[in-house]
Design a protein around this motif. Structure first.
Motif, PDB file in Angstrom:
ATOM      1  N   GLY A 112     -24.113 -58.484  40.879  1.00 49.65           N
ATOM      2  CA  GLY A 112     -24.479 -59.876  40.619  1.00 49.65           C
ATOM      3  C   GLY A 112     -25.595 -60.402  41.510  1.00 49.65           C
ATOM      4  O   GLY A 112     -26.030 -61.539  41.368  1.00 49.65           O
ATOM      5  N   LYS A 115     -29.699 -56.847  41.244  1.00 48.94           N
ATOM      6  CA  LYS A 115     -30.207 -55.490  41.465  1.00 48.94           C
ATOM      7  C   LYS A 115     -30.930 -54.937  40.240  1.00 48.94           C
ATOM      8  O   LYS A 115     -32.042 -54.422  40.355  1.00 48.94           O
ATOM      9  CB  LYS A 115     -29.027 -54.586  41.794  1.00 48.94           C
ATOM     10  CG  LYS A 115     -29.340 -53.526  42.800  1.00 48.94           C
ATOM     11  CD  LYS A 115     -28.119 -52.717  43.207  1.00 48.94           C
ATOM     12  CE  LYS A 115     -26.801 -53.407  43.129  1.00 48.94           C
ATOM     13  NZ  LYS A 115     -26.107 -53.244  41.858  1.00 48.94           N
ATOM     14  N   THR A 116     -30.279 -55.036  39.091  1.00 46.17           N
ATOM     15  CA  THR A 116     -30.883 -54.496  37.872  1.00 46.17           C
ATOM     16  C   THR A 116     -32.175 -55.244  37.540  1.00 46.17           C
ATOM     17  O   THR A 116     -33.208 -54.644  37.224  1.00 46.17           O
ATOM     18  CB  THR A 116     -29.883 -54.588  36.699  1.00 46.17           C
ATOM     19  OG1 THR A 116     -28.699 -53.876  37.074  1.00 46.17           O
ATOM     20  CG2 THR A 116     -30.448 -53.992  35.430  1.00 46.17           C
ATOM     21  N   THR A 117     -32.110 -56.566  37.648  1.00 44.99           N
ATOM     22  CA  THR A 117     -33.301 -57.380  37.394  1.00 44.99           C
ATOM     23  C   THR A 117     -34.408 -57.014  38.379  1.00 44.99           C
ATOM     24  O   THR A 117     -35.570 -56.847  37.991  1.00 44.99           O
ATOM     25  CB  THR A 117     -32.961 -58.885  37.557  1.00 44.99           C
ATOM     26  OG1 THR A 117     -31.749 -59.161  36.863  1.00 44.99           O
ATOM     27  CG2 THR A 117     -34.053 -59.751  37.002  1.00 44.99           C
TER      28      THR A 117
END
Ligand code: GDP
Length: 297
Positions: A112, A115-117
Motif C-alpha cells: 500500500g 511500490k507497484t506504482t
C-alpha cells in the motif's frame, strides 16, 4: 495549512532580536520551536532530538556575522543542517555493475506504500531519459498486483516480465534478469510483495531475491504519510537488506515530509525520488534543498 517555522519562531526571535549574538542564555526557546516544528513535520522523535543537539552546537559556536541578526543566522544554521543531513545533492540511480548486465533495482516496502506504482513511474522516468527498462512482477501474493503492473506497463509501453502468480518470486526475479540480459535492457525494476506490517517471511523472501539477482539498488518505498513509523520501518529493512536508497511516495498529500529526514538519518542512504501523485508521470528526483524548505515550512 501549516504554521511556518519562521512564524513559530517569532516569539523566540523577539528574544534574540536586539542581542548581538546567540548565547546559551537565549537559544533554548528557539531550539524548542525547531524541535516542535520537526515533530509536526513527522520527523521521528529521536531523530529530531539529535538534530536539535547538532544545531545547538553549531549555533553556539557560530562567529558573529556583521549585518546579520542572530535570528537570521539561526534560521540559516537550521536550514543548512537540514540540507546537510539529507545529503546536499540529488543522488542518481546506480549504473550497471558490469558490461552486458542491466542496473537491477529491487523495490521493497510495505503493502500500500505505492511500490507497484513507483516501479512503473521509475520505468517511465528512465525511459524518458533514453533508457530501456524492463519491469518484473514478483509480487505474487497481492491479488491483482501482476495485472496492475501489466496495465501500467501497457500505458507507458514498457514490457512487464511475469511467470504468473503460481511461480516462486525468486524464480521470477532470476528469470527476469536473464530476460533483461537477453533483450539488452539497461535497467530491470523488480516489484516485490509487501505485507501490511514488517514480517519475517517477507524479509526472508526479499533476502532470497537479493541473493539471486544481486541488485545494484535496493530501494525502500516509504509512504510519506507514515510519519514517525518511517524510522522503525527503515531500520527494519536496512538491517535485513542493506537498502541503497529510498523513494518517498504520496508527498502530494497533507504532510511536510519529515519522513525523509528519518529515512536518511537512520539508514545513511539517500532518498532518490519522490512520488507526487497517482499518475504514472508523478515522480520527481529528490532535492534536499527543496525538502529542507518544505520541512521548515
Ligand atoms: P503497493 O501495494 O505498495 O504496490 O501500492 P500501489 O502501488 O498499489 O499503491 C497504493 C495506492 O497508493 C494506489 O491507490 C496508488 O494510486 C496510490 N499512490 C501511489 N503513489 C502515490 C503518490 O505518490 N501519491 C498519491 N496521492 N497516491 C499514490
Amino acid at each position: 495549512m501549516f504554521e511556518s517555522l519562521s512564524e513559530k519562531l517569532e516569539g523566540a526571535w523577539r528574544k534574540l532580536r536586539g542581542q548581538d549574538r546567540i548565547t546559551e542564555g537565549n537559544i533554548d526557546e528557539a531550539l524548542r520551536e525547531v524541535r516542535r516544528a520537526l515533530l509536526e513535520a513527522d520527523v521521528n522523535f529521536q531523530v529530531a532530538k539529535e538534530f536539535v543537539a547538532d544545531v545547538r552546537d553549531d549555533a553556539l559556536g557560530a562567529e558573529v556575522v556583521s549585518g546579520v541578526t542572530p535570528d537570521q543566522q539561526f534560521i540559516k544554521i537550521v536550514h543548512d543542517q537540514l540540507v546537510a543531513l539529507m545529503g546536499e545533492q540529488n543522488v542518481p540511480l546506480a549504473e550497471p555493475r558490469a558490461k552486458g548486465r542491466p542496473a537491477v533495482v529491487l523495490m521493497a516496502g510495505l503493502q500500500g506504500t505505492g511500490k507497484t506504482t513507483a516501479s512503473a513511474k521509475l520505468a517511465l522516468y528512465l525511459q524518458k531519459n533514453g533508457q530501456k527498462p524492463l519491469l518484473a512482477a514478483a509480487d505474487v501474493y497481492r491479488p491483482a498486483a501482476i495485472d496492475q503492473l501489466q496495465t501500467l506497463g501497457g500505458q507507458i509501453q514498457v514490457p512487464v516480465f511475469t511467470l504468473g502468480k503460481e511461480a516462486d518470486p525468486v524464480d521470477i526475479a532470476r528469470a527476469s534478469l536473464e530476460r533483461a540480459i537477453a533483450d539488452r535492457h539497461d535497467v530491470l525494476i523488480v516489484d516485490t510483495a509487501g505485507r501490511l506490517s514488517i514480517d519475517d517471511a517477507m524479509m526472508a523472501e526479499l533476502e532470497r531475491i537479493k541473493a539471486a539477482i544481486d541488485p545494484e539498488e535496493i530501494l525502500l518505498v516509504v509512504d510519506a504519510m507514515t510519519g514517525q513509523e518511517a524510522a522503525n520501518l527503515t531500520r527494519a529493512f536496512h538491517d535485513r537488506l542493506g537498502i541503497t536508497g529510498a523513494i518517498l511516495t504520496k508527498l502530494d498529500g497533507d504532510t511536510r515530509g519529515g519522513a525523509a529526514l528519518s529515512v536518511r538519518k537512520i539508514s545513511g542512504q539517500p532518498i532518490k525520488f519522490v512520488g507526487v501523485g497517482e499518475k504514472v508521470e508523478a515522480l520527481q528526483p529528490f532535492y534536499p534543498e527543496r525538502m529542507a524548505s518544505r520541512i521548515l515550512g
